[in-house]
Design a protein around this motif. Sequence first.
Motif, PDB file in Angstrom:
ATOM      1  N   HIS A  88      -4.475  -2.701  -8.734  1.00 59.28           N
ATOM      2  CA  HIS A  88      -4.010  -1.394  -9.173  1.00 59.28           C
ATOM      3  C   HIS A  88      -2.560  -1.515  -9.650  1.00 59.28           C
ATOM      4  CE1 HIS A  88      -2.405   2.781  -7.826  1.00 59.28           C
ATOM      5  NE2 HIS A  88      -2.786   2.835  -9.073  1.00 59.28           N
TER       6      HIS A  88
ATOM      7  N   ARG B  94       0.869  -1.198   0.000  1.00 60.07           N
ATOM      8  CA  ARG B  94       0.000   0.000   0.000  1.00 60.07           C
ATOM      9  C   ARG B  94       0.892   1.230   0.000  1.00 60.07           C
ATOM     10  NH1 ARG B  94      -3.463  -2.878  -0.650  1.00 60.07           N
ATOM     11  NH2 ARG B  94      -5.217  -3.655   0.569  1.00 60.07           N
TER      12      ARG B  94
ATOM     13  N   ARG C 213     -14.733   5.937  -7.988  1.00 61.02           N
ATOM     14  CA  ARG C 213     -15.427   5.361  -6.840  1.00 61.02           C
ATOM     15  C   ARG C 213     -16.628   4.521  -7.246  1.00 61.02           C
ATOM     16  NH1 ARG C 213     -13.500   7.898  -2.153  1.00 61.02           N
ATOM     17  NH2 ARG C 213     -12.549   9.864  -2.728  1.00 61.02           N
TER      18      ARG C 213
ATOM     19  N   ASN D   4      -1.787  -3.800  -4.993  1.00 62.12           N
ATOM     20  CA  ASN D   4      -1.042  -2.760  -5.712  1.00 62.12           C
ATOM     21  C   ASN D   4       0.185  -3.450  -6.302  1.00 62.12           C
ATOM     22  OD1 ASN D   4      -2.314   0.014  -5.060  1.00 62.12           O
ATOM     23  ND2 ASN D   4      -2.307  -1.080  -3.109  1.00 62.12           N
TER      24      ASN D   4
ATOM     25  N   GLU E  72     -17.224   0.632  -6.551  1.00 58.83           N
ATOM     26  CA  GLU E  72     -18.356   0.182  -5.740  1.00 58.83           C
ATOM     27  C   GLU E  72     -19.213  -0.856  -6.458  1.00 58.83           C
ATOM     28  OE1 GLU E  72     -18.514   4.391  -3.361  1.00 58.83           O
ATOM     29  OE2 GLU E  72     -20.258   3.846  -4.594  1.00 58.83           O
TER      30      GLU E  72
ATOM     31  N   PRO F 151      -5.257   9.293  -6.949  1.00 63.76           N
ATOM     32  CA  PRO F 151      -5.579   9.628  -5.554  1.00 63.76           C
ATOM     33  C   PRO F 151      -5.093   8.524  -4.609  1.00 63.76           C
ATOM     34  CG  PRO F 151      -7.556   9.663  -6.962  1.00 63.76           C
ATOM     35  CD  PRO F 151      -6.450   9.086  -7.770  1.00 63.76           C
ATOM     36  N   GLY F 152      -4.615   8.937  -3.454  1.00 64.29           N
ATOM     37  CA  GLY F 152      -4.136   7.987  -2.453  1.00 64.29           C
ATOM     38  C   GLY F 152      -5.148   6.912  -2.095  1.00 64.29           C
ATOM     39  N   GLU F 153      -6.452   7.285  -2.117  1.00 63.23           N
ATOM     40  CA  GLU F 153      -7.487   6.307  -1.751  1.00 63.23           C
ATOM     41  C   GLU F 153      -7.499   5.097  -2.671  1.00 63.23           C
ATOM     42  OE1 GLU F 153      -8.118   9.743  -2.251  1.00 63.23           O
ATOM     43  OE2 GLU F 153     -10.182  10.069  -1.537  1.00 63.23           O
ATOM     44  N   VAL F 154      -7.044   5.272  -3.911  1.00 67.49           N
ATOM     45  CA  VAL F 154      -7.036   4.138  -4.843  1.00 67.49           C
ATOM     46  C   VAL F 154      -6.108   3.038  -4.319  1.00 67.49           C
ATOM     47  CG1 VAL F 154      -6.325   3.398  -7.175  1.00 67.49           C
ATOM     48  CG2 VAL F 154      -7.720   5.458  -6.883  1.00 67.49           C
ATOM     49  N   TYR F 155      -4.966   3.452  -3.776  1.00 71.59           N
ATOM     50  CA  TYR F 155      -4.023   2.472  -3.212  1.00 71.59           C
ATOM     51  C   TYR F 155      -4.680   1.693  -2.068  1.00 71.59           C
ATOM     52  CZ  TYR F 155      -0.186   4.829  -5.684  1.00 71.59           C
ATOM     53  OH  TYR F 155       0.627   5.349  -6.645  1.00 71.59           O
ATOM     54  N   GLY F 156      -5.476   2.400  -1.281  1.00 70.28           N
ATOM     55  CA  GLY F 156      -6.121   1.763  -0.134  1.00 70.28           C
ATOM     56  C   GLY F 156      -7.281   0.875  -0.533  1.00 70.28           C
ATOM     57  N   ALA F 157      -8.006   1.277  -1.573  1.00 66.99           N
ATOM     58  CA  ALA F 157      -9.215   0.544  -1.963  1.00 66.99           C
ATOM     59  C   ALA F 157      -8.897  -0.686  -2.820  1.00 66.99           C
ATOM     60  CB  ALA F 157     -10.160   1.476  -2.717  1.00 66.99           C
TER      61      ALA F 157
END
Lengths: 178, 178
Positions: free
Chosen positions: B82, A167, B70, B124, B74, B114-120
């Motif tokens: 990713h 991550r 998003r 990776n 979803e 966006p950083g959230e992509v790494y988290g979602a």
Amino acid sequence: MDQRVAVLRLSHRPSRDKRVSTHLLLAARAFGASKAFYTGEQDDSIEESIRKVVTDWGGDFTLEYAEGWRSVFEKWEGKIVHLTMYGVPFQEAAQEIRDDPSPKLVVVGGAKVPGEVYGAAHWNISVTGQPHSEVSALALFLHELYEGKELDLEFPGAHIKTIPQARGKKLEIHPERV
Amino acid sequence: MDQRVAVLRLSHRPSRDKRVSTHLLLAARAFGASKAFYTGEQDDSIEESIRKVVTDWGGDFTLEYAEGWRSVFEKWEGKIVHLTMYGVPFQEAAQEIRDDPSPKLVVVGGAKVPGEVYGAAHWNISVTGQPHSEVSALALFLHELYEGKELDLEFPGAHIKTIPQARGKKLEIHPERV
């Protein structure tokens, strides 16, 4: 790497091809080619971009402009592989190309590839017979030629290096070298 | 193919990315993805180019515009991969991804991810830690995921087909379908 590879990008047009040519040249470097030539219009900005990547990320990949493909072919001391969707599937020809120890010039088309290129190449090789991209074709071809060993390549003298993460992003930076 | 794959291209900008995005989408199709989404600016001309390739060259690859990543995440009933140069090497993660039978959404960055992509994302994944191209990264990843089986893909209903040649070009054309 076992075989020295240089890539020749044909007919670069700065206005239209800058990004695709940049991606192609970076893929050449990342997947183990030691050098690239390009024909078409000379483009200081692409040369500068590639030089900057080499300075930051290491290795000694070089890019050289050439007036035309003929002179590059004539001076090349080795064999020539032309990537074209019309050629022989790379997975069928890879072993033969690997078994030939001479350096390889891998030619990647631009807009219109002259018929003579097909005749002058030692191999005309396709990466699928479908339309996609010279960038993906080159990467797959080099990956097959080097049998995945290119994935362990080290790039000496790098200022920047990625540290693989599950991550997020992590870079190792050597400020003394930047 | 064993696993259904869709590709999500983030942040397409028609003025700057048209050619690279087109190459990316064609590589997605050629290497076995069944569908792609893209975010950023809607671009009729890229949709038309891809549709034309599918009509001429067969298969049923589709391209769909989405307002943002998003909503695609979803709605996706499967896992998310990713591709990023900061991730875990693909050759280390491929077996785990292959062993997971769910459909995969393969996310490919544009300008700023966006950083959230790494988290979602569930994974990776990097294709080398070097800068090159999303086109080569996607092709190598799909080639590894499908273990080369994607090279034997057939594209039903094609009007045009290349016939592999050691020299020159040969196309099989079905005029009744053109």
